[in-house]
Scaffold this motif. Structure first.
Motif, PDB file in Angstrom:
ATOM      1  N   PHE A 146      48.473  25.787  32.373  1.00 51.50           N
ATOM      2  CA  PHE A 146      47.499  26.071  31.904  1.00 51.50           C
ATOM      3  C   PHE A 146      46.794  24.880  31.477  1.00 51.50           C
ATOM      4  N   PHE A 147      47.130  23.290  31.876  1.00 50.81           N
ATOM      5  CA  PHE A 147      46.307  22.262  31.728  1.00 50.81           C
ATOM      6  C   PHE A 147      45.442  21.982  33.439  1.00 50.81           C
TER       7      PHE A 147
ATOM      8  N   VAL B 120      44.153  19.650  26.215  1.00 53.62           N
ATOM      9  CA  VAL B 120      44.664  20.023  25.000  1.00 53.62           C
ATOM     10  C   VAL B 120      45.784  19.161  24.862  1.00 53.62           C
ATOM     11  N   LEU B 121      46.885  19.166  26.524  1.00 49.67           N
ATOM     12  CA  LEU B 121      47.675  18.859  26.799  1.00 49.67           C
ATOM     13  C   LEU B 121      47.483  17.130  26.415  1.00 49.67           C
TER      14      LEU B 121
ATOM     15  N   LEU C 179      49.400  20.870  16.246  1.00 55.36           N
ATOM     16  CA  LEU C 179      49.223  21.060  17.538  1.00 55.36           C
ATOM     17  C   LEU C 179      49.656  22.610  17.281  1.00 55.36           C
ATOM     18  N   ASN C 180      49.726  23.225  16.296  1.00 57.39           N
ATOM     19  CA  ASN C 180      49.243  25.026  16.283  1.00 57.39           C
ATOM     20  C   ASN C 180      47.824  25.206  16.729  1.00 57.39           C
ATOM     21  N   THR C 181      46.752  24.236  16.394  1.00 55.98           N
ATOM     22  CA  THR C 181      45.763  24.481  16.992  1.00 55.98           C
ATOM     23  C   THR C 181      45.073  24.130  17.826  1.00 55.98           C
ATOM     24  N   LEU C 182      45.854  23.074  18.587  1.00 60.36           N
ATOM     25  CA  LEU C 182      45.602  23.080  20.031  1.00 60.36           C
ATOM     26  C   LEU C 182      46.338  24.046  20.780  1.00 60.36           C
ATOM     27  N   GLU C 183      47.179  24.629  20.563  1.00 60.09           N
ATOM     28  CA  GLU C 183      48.385  25.631  21.323  1.00 60.09           C
ATOM     29  C   GLU C 183      46.946  26.628  21.352  1.00 60.09           C
ATOM     30  N   GLY C 184      46.346  27.077  20.246  1.00 56.57           N
ATOM     31  CA  GLY C 184      45.113  28.424  20.137  1.00 56.57           C
ATOM     32  C   GLY C 184      44.034  27.970  21.028  1.00 56.57           C
TER      33      GLY C 184
ATOM     34  N   GLN D 265      57.664  26.827  27.132  1.00 54.86           N
ATOM     35  CA  GLN D 265      55.735  27.054  26.830  1.00 54.86           C
ATOM     36  C   GLN D 265      55.523  26.600  25.640  1.00 54.86           C
ATOM     37  N   HIS D 266      56.552  25.533  24.798  1.00 53.35           N
ATOM     38  CA  HIS D 266      55.796  24.574  23.448  1.00 53.35           C
ATOM     39  C   HIS D 266      55.197  23.398  24.313  1.00 53.35           C
ATOM     40  N   LEU D 267      53.764  23.203  23.542  1.00 50.56           N
ATOM     41  CA  LEU D 267      53.228  22.098  23.737  1.00 50.56           C
ATOM     42  C   LEU D 267      53.857  21.120  23.453  1.00 50.56           C
ATOM     43  N   GLU D 268      54.474  21.559  22.496  1.00 52.19           N
ATOM     44  CA  GLU D 268      55.137  19.803  21.542  1.00 52.19           C
ATOM     45  C   GLU D 268      56.787  19.127  23.429  1.00 52.19           C
TER      46      GLU D 268
END
Length: 312
Positions: free
Chosen positions: A103-104, A112-113, A155-160, A14-17
């Motif tokens: 999502f991608f 984003v990814l 990364l938080n901005t991207l996830e949003g 679930q985590h983008l990183e």
């Protein structure tokens, strides 16, 4: 690396990183077997030794193994400044994802990814990264920095960007590219993810758009434009011939057509538009790379590595 073969494995993250790291590690592993294996040394926190540099930090153990000279890289060293720009207008939230899709698989999620993947690579190479997000307004800006804290903030901005439900947001690319260009003072590589769909009288002129892209090149910046599309429907117009209603995501305008009636003309127009974009970018010395949401990220990563080598 083919993303299709990795979907089941990485969609559990679930985590983008973590997801970005999975993509990069697969890419690096593949490079050891490719003609580009010379790049792989950079991921081990080394850089190629250039004649004339101090020999103080040469890694002699690595020289014994590879017969090539590399110097050790240090925490405080930053070789490149990279600013990533993402178009977050409503058209970038196409196609609408089904419950079983990751999502991608739409344009914003793919962008984003891809951005997170590039950030992972930049972090491994001790490079600084910044981020700008725009739509009908300048949504977010972060200057180029290399710290872990800064990396997590971006990364938080991207996830949003992909967890927020899309609303009708038009694209004002011209206005905000000019604003972003004014903010980037030190020479950088600028990477732009956009579907190149413009709306509104101020933004619709192609000359105005390329003037804005040229503005990004001031101060000797290098500009890489990733033109993000859903190839199946946006380029090939692959629909059945049932009557369909097409809705403009940015204006809400609707048109009802049979796909077969317009398919040939539509594809001809899109091919012409892509060729014109590629030619104009080449004339303006902007690296133009069309990418589709069903492709792997290998093209994006290789483009970045090659452009970095040429950055000088």
């Amino acid at each position: 690396m083919k993303i299709e073969s990795q979907i089941e494995k990485i969609s559990s993250f679930q985590h983008l990183e973590l997801l970005a790291n999975q993509v990069v590690e697969g890419f690096i592993s593949g490079m050891h077997k490719s003609p580009f294996h010379g790049f792989s040394a950079e991921f081990a926190e080394h850089k190629v030794y250039n004649v004339g540099e101090s020999t103080k930090h040469i890694d002699w153990k690595l020289f014994a193994k590879t017969d090539r000279l590399f110097t050790k890289r240090f925490e405080e060293e930053t070789n490149l400044r990279c600013h990533i720009i993402i178009d977050n207008s409503s058209s970038m939230h196409y196609p609408k994802l089904k419950e079983n899709q990751t999502f991608f698989e739409n344009k914003i999620g793919f962008s984003v990814l891809a951005s997170a993947v590039l950030m992972n690579l930049l972090k491994k190479q001790r490079d600084a990264v910044g981020l700008s997000v725009f739509s009908d307004r300048y949504e977010s800006y972060a200057p180029e920095k290399g710290s872990d804290r800064h990396h997590r903030m971006i990364l938080n901005t991207l996830e949003g960007l992909f967890v927020k439900p899309p609303v009708e947001k038009k694209t004002d690319t011209v206005t905000f590219l000019h604003q972003i260009a004014e903010k980037i003072h030190r020479r950088s590589m600028i990477i732009l993810f956009t579907d190149m769909f413009q709306s509104g009288p101020e933004s619709s002129g192609e000359e105005a758009l390329f003037n804005a892209l040229q503005h990004l090149k001031h101060n000797k910046h290098k500009v890489v434009l990733f033109h993000v599309v859903d190839k199946k429907t946006e380029l090939n117009f692959d629909f059945d011939n049932a009557p369909r209603k097409f809705i403009d995501l940015e204006t809400g305008e609707e048109v009802a057509v049979f796909a077969d009636n317009v398919k040939e003309e539509y594809e001809k127009e899109m091919e012409s538009y892509f060729k014109k974009l590629a030619l104009t970018c080449a004339q303006n010395r902007i690296k133009y790379i069309p990418v589709s949401v069903d492709e792997s990220f290998e093209k994006i990563l290789m483009t970045y590595l090659v452009e970095k080598q040429n950055f000088g």
